[in-house]
Design an enzyme around this catalytic site. Structure first.
Site, PDB file in Angstrom:
ATOM      1  CG  HIS A   1     -27.052   9.474  20.396  1.00 32.95           C
ATOM      2  ND1 HIS A   1     -28.366   9.981  20.940  1.00 32.95           N
ATOM      3  CD2 HIS A   1     -26.147  10.390  21.375  1.00 32.95           C
ATOM      4  CE1 HIS A   1     -28.210  10.743  22.000  1.00 32.95           C
ATOM      5  NE2 HIS A   1     -26.812  11.194  22.094  1.00 32.95           N
TER       6      HIS A   1
ATOM      7  N   GLY B   1       6.320  -2.220  14.945  1.00 32.66           N
ATOM      8  CA  GLY B   1       5.490  -1.329  14.046  1.00 32.66           C
ATOM      9  C   GLY B   1       4.624  -0.509  14.985  1.00 32.66           C
ATOM     10  NE  ARG B   2       1.631  -5.330  17.940  1.00 27.08           N
ATOM     11  CZ  ARG B   2       2.396  -6.308  17.427  1.00 27.08           C
ATOM     12  NH1 ARG B   2       2.314  -6.218  16.175  1.00 27.08           N
ATOM     13  NH2 ARG B   2       2.561  -7.641  18.007  1.00 27.08           N
TER      14      ARG B   2
ATOM     15  CE  LYS C   1       2.016  -7.549   5.787  1.00 30.95           C
ATOM     16  NZ  LYS C   1       3.148  -6.961   6.586  1.00 30.95           N
TER      17      LYS C   1
ATOM     18  CD  GLU D   1      -1.450  -2.188   1.867  1.00 28.92           C
ATOM     19  OE1 GLU D   1      -0.316  -2.655   2.010  1.00 28.92           O
ATOM     20  OE2 GLU D   1      -2.315  -3.152   2.260  1.00 28.92           O
TER      21      GLU D   1
HETATM   22  O1  F6P Z   1       0.417  -5.564   8.323  1.00 27.24           O
HETATM   23  C1  F6P Z   1       1.179  -5.704   9.688  1.00 27.24           C
HETATM   24  C2  F6P Z   1       2.150  -4.693   9.847  1.00 27.24           C
HETATM   25  O2  F6P Z   1       3.462  -5.472   9.616  1.00 27.24           O
HETATM   26  C3  F6P Z   1       2.249  -3.983  10.914  1.00 27.24           C
HETATM   27  O3  F6P Z   1       2.809  -4.647  11.809  1.00 27.24           O
HETATM   28  C4  F6P Z   1       2.861  -2.425  10.533  1.00 27.24           C
HETATM   29  O4  F6P Z   1       2.701  -1.676  11.651  1.00 27.24           O
HETATM   30  C5  F6P Z   1       2.429  -2.323   9.087  1.00 27.24           C
HETATM   31  O5  F6P Z   1       2.103  -3.559   8.785  1.00 27.24           O
HETATM   32  C6  F6P Z   1       3.261  -1.514   8.341  1.00 27.24           C
HETATM   33  O6  F6P Z   1       4.559  -2.138   7.958  1.00 27.24           O
HETATM   34  P1  F6P Z   1       5.504  -1.394   7.471  1.00 27.24           P
HETATM   35  O7  F6P Z   1       5.992  -0.168   8.454  1.00 27.24           O
HETATM   36  O8  F6P Z   1       6.750  -2.225   7.488  1.00 27.24           O
HETATM   37  O9  F6P Z   1       5.084  -0.746   6.279  1.00 27.24           O
END
Ligand code: F6P
Length: 551
Positions: free
Chosen positions: A385, A268-269, A514, A214
């Site tokens: 609501h 990432g999170r 993926k 993406e």
């Molecule tokens: O699809 C999950 C994931 O791997 C997440 O854990 C991560 O935050 C996100 O995709 C984005 O990944 P990247 O920063 O490598 O583009």
């Protein structure tokens, strides 16, 4: 193989089962009637955050039993491993050392190497970009200063910066307009492009892996759009990349001086504290960004050193486990009564559900209990609501975290804020106390409804109550307090993962989709379709293409 304890066979777990049997029929309403001081027994304060957990299905004994359990799951050792960079993400053989990013005072070693200078260098580089952009020294390819920032990223490379920039809008020190593009729907992209000016925009490609389809598709489309719109080939001044794979960013065309590093020891999170937080630093400046890190650090220290019975993340974690594993809750609602915190819900959805969506323990053996639950929510009062009806009268058991913030400005309309507060408190109260048939009947009789009709209708007005909720109150929505709030939830998630014996830091489940995507994409692009759905999709794509050609 590490030795795994069997959680449900621990005598402390069994004691909680017995305790559950003892209290499951008690109504919180009675507890409040019997003890007007209940709030004073069940609240905690850390810095500027107050947790009111009095509206929970617990007694003082419950907390003692929680602590007994925690003392038998090696939490102390695990906390020390978290903060000292042990490879606790076992399936990827790496640490989860995001806490190092907010500890600005200690020298931190990872696998015997000092990482403090790498962190400081990156934070300085971020601050340098911010100052160049704010001071109009960073010029785009046509020589104009920057007025728009667009973050291209998804998941952890999107949700944190988006949530925080919305939350801290009142702390902006610049006029930059900050936009986000996460998904690959081109309408999303187009909507943002319509709001910006190519000459004055920087796109931040945020991707730890620099392989996410993406993000990279959006980055490629934007590169073409920029070269076309500006009429020049070198548009590199319009990009910054944040990644743990700098070589891929260089290959993409980003000059190495415009790449900020990430490290594999930051998940990432959990990455909003790293360079991924650049959009936030651009909005609020490096000083406020440091306040944000300091707020998290304050929560880190509380978590590391406070006794379990007074430890806010531990108490929140145990309440979650109490409801998921003993009361059978399958969902939890997060309800911020704060427009600024509206995206906290999706942010916590990722941190919680990617962390806890697991079915095996650290050794890969199936776990015999539920880990995790669905997290959902909506900004209060909107949720009231919409779905709150199900919270109040539905058969599901859904604990709620309400989040409230104090006012920031003297100019705020107090009437609105009073109603907002009252709404939150009345929802928490209604969930707790409910309404009996007798009360419902009396209400109808007062409204002059005849006896038999009132009797009948009252059944529909009964609200069982006894539904738990926490209220998390931030004195003010400041960078410091937001940092502390996020760290609170991070540590709650960590504690739950330790108790369940799962790896809270990997997310292998999302990989399968993926892996399948490229092949399906190829089939759609090359007309070798397998299923009727694929054929239909291909027809739709072709149809859209024809329409575009005709217009
Ligand atoms: O699809 C999950 C994931 O791997 C997440 O854990 C991560 O935050 C996100 O995709 C984005 O990944 P990247 O920063 O490598 O583009």
């Amino acid at each position: 193989m590490m030795p795994m304890r069997n959680l449900t066979e621990l005598k402390e777990w069994q004691a909680l089962i017995d305790h559950y049997d003892e209290i499951k029929h008690h109504h919180m309403r009675d507890w409040f009637l019997q003890d007007s001081e209940r709030f004073s027994h069940f609240n905690l304060r850390v810095g500027n955050i107050l947790l009111d957990y009095s509206r929970n299905r617990i007694s003082k004994n419950t907390i003692a039993l929680f602590v007994d359990l925690i003392q038998n799951v090696d939490l102390k050792e695990k906390i020390s491993e978290l903060f000292t960079g042990a490879h606790i993400n076992t399936t990827e053989n790496r640490p989860a050392l995001h806490t190092a990013l907010r500890d600005l005072k200690t020298t931190i070693y990872l696998d015997d190497k000092d990482i403090t200078s790498h962190i400081a260098d990156t934070q300085n580089k971020m601050a340098n970009f911010v100052s160049q952009i704010h001071n109009k020294q960073w010029l785009g390819a046509t020589g104009k200063p920057i007025s728009h920032i667009v973050n291209l990223g998804i998941g952890g490379s999107h949700l944190g910066p988006r949530m925080c920039t919305e939350a801290l809008k009142d702390h902006a020190i610049c006029n930059l307009s900050i936009h986000f593009i996460s998904g690959v729907d081109d309408i999303y992209l187009q909507e943002v492009l319509n709001q910006i000016d190519a000459e004055t925009t920087i796109f931040i490609i945020s991707s730890k892996s620099f392989t996410t389809i993406e993000t990279l598709t959006n980055a490629q489309t934007i590169t073409h759009w920029l070269t076309h719109t500006l009429g020049i080939n070198d548009v590199s001044k319009h990009f910054i990349a944040i990644t743990a794979a700098p070589e891929k960013a260089v290959k993409f065309g980003i000059p190495s001086s415009q790449i900020l590093p990430l490290w594999d020891w930051v998940g990432g999170r959990y990455s909003v504290w790293s360079a991924i937080g650049l959009p936030l630093m651009l909005l609020i400046g490096s000083k406020h960004f440091t306040d944000f890190l300091n707020g998290a650090y304050e929560m880190d220290n509380h978590f590391r050193y406070a006794p379990y019975a007074e430890n806010m993340p531990v108490i929140l974690a145990m309440l979650g486990i109490w409801y998921i594993n003993f009361f059978g809750a399958q969902a939890q609602a997060i309800v911020p009564y704060s427009h600024r915190l509206r995206s906290l819900i999706t942010y916590l959805q990722q941190t919680t559900m990617e962390s806890h969506g697991k079915s095996v323990d650290l050794n890969g053996n199936p776990i015999a209990y539920t880990a995790g639950s669905v997290l959902f929510g909506e900004e209060g009062c909107d949720g009231q609501h919409a779905y709150h009806q199900l919270l109040h009268q539905g058969q599901q058991f859904i604990p709620v975290d309400f989040i409230l913030t104090g006012t920031l400005h003297s100019s705020i309309n107090h009437k609105h804020h009073e109603i907002l507060f009252a709404s939150c408190l009345s929802q928490a109260q209604a969930l707790m106390q409910g309404k009996t048939h007798e009360e419902a009947y009396n209400d109808l009789i007062i409204k002059n409804m005849p006896h038999s009709q009132s009797q009948k209708l009252a059944h529909h007005h009964v609200v069982s109550g006894n539904k738990p909720s926490n209220i998390i109150f931030l004195d003010k929505l400041t960078p410091h307090n937001l940092g502390a709030l996020i760290a609170l939830y991070e540590h709650k998630i960590f504690v739950q993962g330790v108790i369940w014996g799962i790896n809270s830091f990997d997310q292998w489940g999302v990989e399968l989709g993926k892996q399948l995507l490229p092949d399906i994409l190829k089939r759609i692009q090359h007309n070798s379709l397998h299923t009727q759905t694929e054929t239909r999709i291909k027809d739709l794509v072709d149809y859209a293409r024809k329409i575009k050609e005709l217009t």
